[in-house]
Design an enzyme around this catalytic site. Sequence first.
Site, PDB file in Angstrom:
ATOM      1  CB  CYS A  94     -54.056  25.430  44.599  1.00 56.93           C
ATOM      2  SG  CYS A  94     -55.504  25.939  45.563  1.00 56.93           S
TER       3      CYS A  94
ATOM      4  CD  GLU B  46     -51.035  23.133  40.881  1.00 59.02           C
ATOM      5  OE1 GLU B  46     -52.320  23.206  41.513  1.00 59.02           O
ATOM      6  OE2 GLU B  46     -49.887  23.624  40.986  1.00 59.02           O
TER       7      GLU B  46
ATOM      8  CE  LYS C 109     -48.093  40.830  40.888  1.00 56.21           C
ATOM      9  NZ  LYS C 109     -48.626  40.709  39.298  1.00 56.21           N
TER      10      LYS C 109
END
Length: 503
Positions: free
Chosen positions: A298, A398, A189
């Site tokens: 990330c 983040e 996905k």
Amino acid sequence: MTTIIPAVNRPQQAVFEARHLIDGTWRTSADEATFDRLSPAHADLVTTAAKGGVAETEAAIAAARKAFDDGRWSRLSGKDRATVLLKVADLIDRDRARIALADTLESGKPIAQATSEIEGASDLWRYAASLARTLSGESHNSLGDDMLGVVLKEPVGVAALITPWNFPFLIVSQKLPFALAAGCTAVIKPSEMTPSSTVILGELLIEAGIPDGVVNIVLGYGDPVGTTLCESADVDMVSFTGSTAVGKAIVSAGAGTLKKVSLELGGKNPQVVFPDCDLDDAADAIVFGVYFNAGECCNSGSRIIVHEDVADALSEKIVALSEKVAFGDPLDPQTKVGAIISDTHFAKIDGYVSAAREAGAEVRLGGEALQVPGLSGRFYAPTVVTNVNSGMAIAREEVFGPVLSVLTFKTIEEAIDLANDAAYGLSAGVWSDDIHTCLAFARRVQAGTVWTNTWMDGFSELPFGGVKQSGLGRELGRYGLEEYLEVKTVTMRIGRSRAPWVA
């Protein structure tokens, strides 16, 4: 003054029509539902994709389950699986320009960067092919004259691979070839914001000769597609890359079946800069680390912890270099930083900067929207925030944008404490000409990857993943293959030497 690359003329291109790949056939959704993707840089329609639901997801799972259980892939030799993976790598190289353009239009990343990522992806497929041929277990010949122990490594089964929007093709290539090398079947996905390059990969897999049902692709949203994958008893493991919040939801959704879960999640990655390093080298790597992929990474080096003796000098160098970084049209090969993925994410980035300013931090550069001539998409200016303390959200959470936070320290103990003072533990860096300082930091920092006097160098052979709330498990290297394997012990008695239990 930020360096801006204005819009380039680009030829008119047909809208990409993306469909599901289920059991070897391309399908629309049963209810004919679709969703559109607009380019974040150009604001025009680039993709119309089939919108999957429970029916399509369950059909893909059933196809993967059947393909695994009947052994059409899982029981092939390592050589035969490797042969297909190598063909896929060659086809990726052949279609590199097409794949890179799809990722650029949907994600807003620069075309030069996207092209480099596709080149790196083909290397991952070739490396995984080598692992398919060298996969082995153990034998134990020291259990006694009448015993032999064998440890087998077998594919875990059906793997659900849920991939993000920031590196659409690269990250699916960090998962799928390793799953296939192990003998697993898969349901993928991709993010609803970047489906096209994964669909192109499906085309290449068919051309390479992958058996029907071994790799399936369902397009759509996390609910219901991702939820169905995580909850299904016919899915043996889930590998997910994305936010920590969604990673926690995946663990919860998979708990009912106790399926294996591999997670590569967020990071708030520190670079600690000692005064004995080369400040020019450090500044250049820091600028690369925070602006690469517009900071939507990330591994973004989004916070630096610099010794107070050189903090001002380093900050000045970073601001000066930041002004030279080319922001603008991602279709121009000169561009190094492109557009922000969505309006919602743009607002999130700006919110962190505004909150830091209100809390007393100084925005030395940027902190605002960037206007690119000829484009109506979303661009955020290169941003450097100083006078930051460890309690501010911008230093702990983040941001996922082109925003650098600068903190200071006096001693190595304080630096390590600051580096570890976050819920995340994905990567970290240290800058010093003293090897003892580098090793001391590397051993004590809580991170899955530590770079010394560099940032974000990566290799197919080296494992990648985090500790704490940055995830579970590892990708890449031999460890990336192990994620898709189960261990089985076979204990064999040789001859009829066993003494009877009942006389």
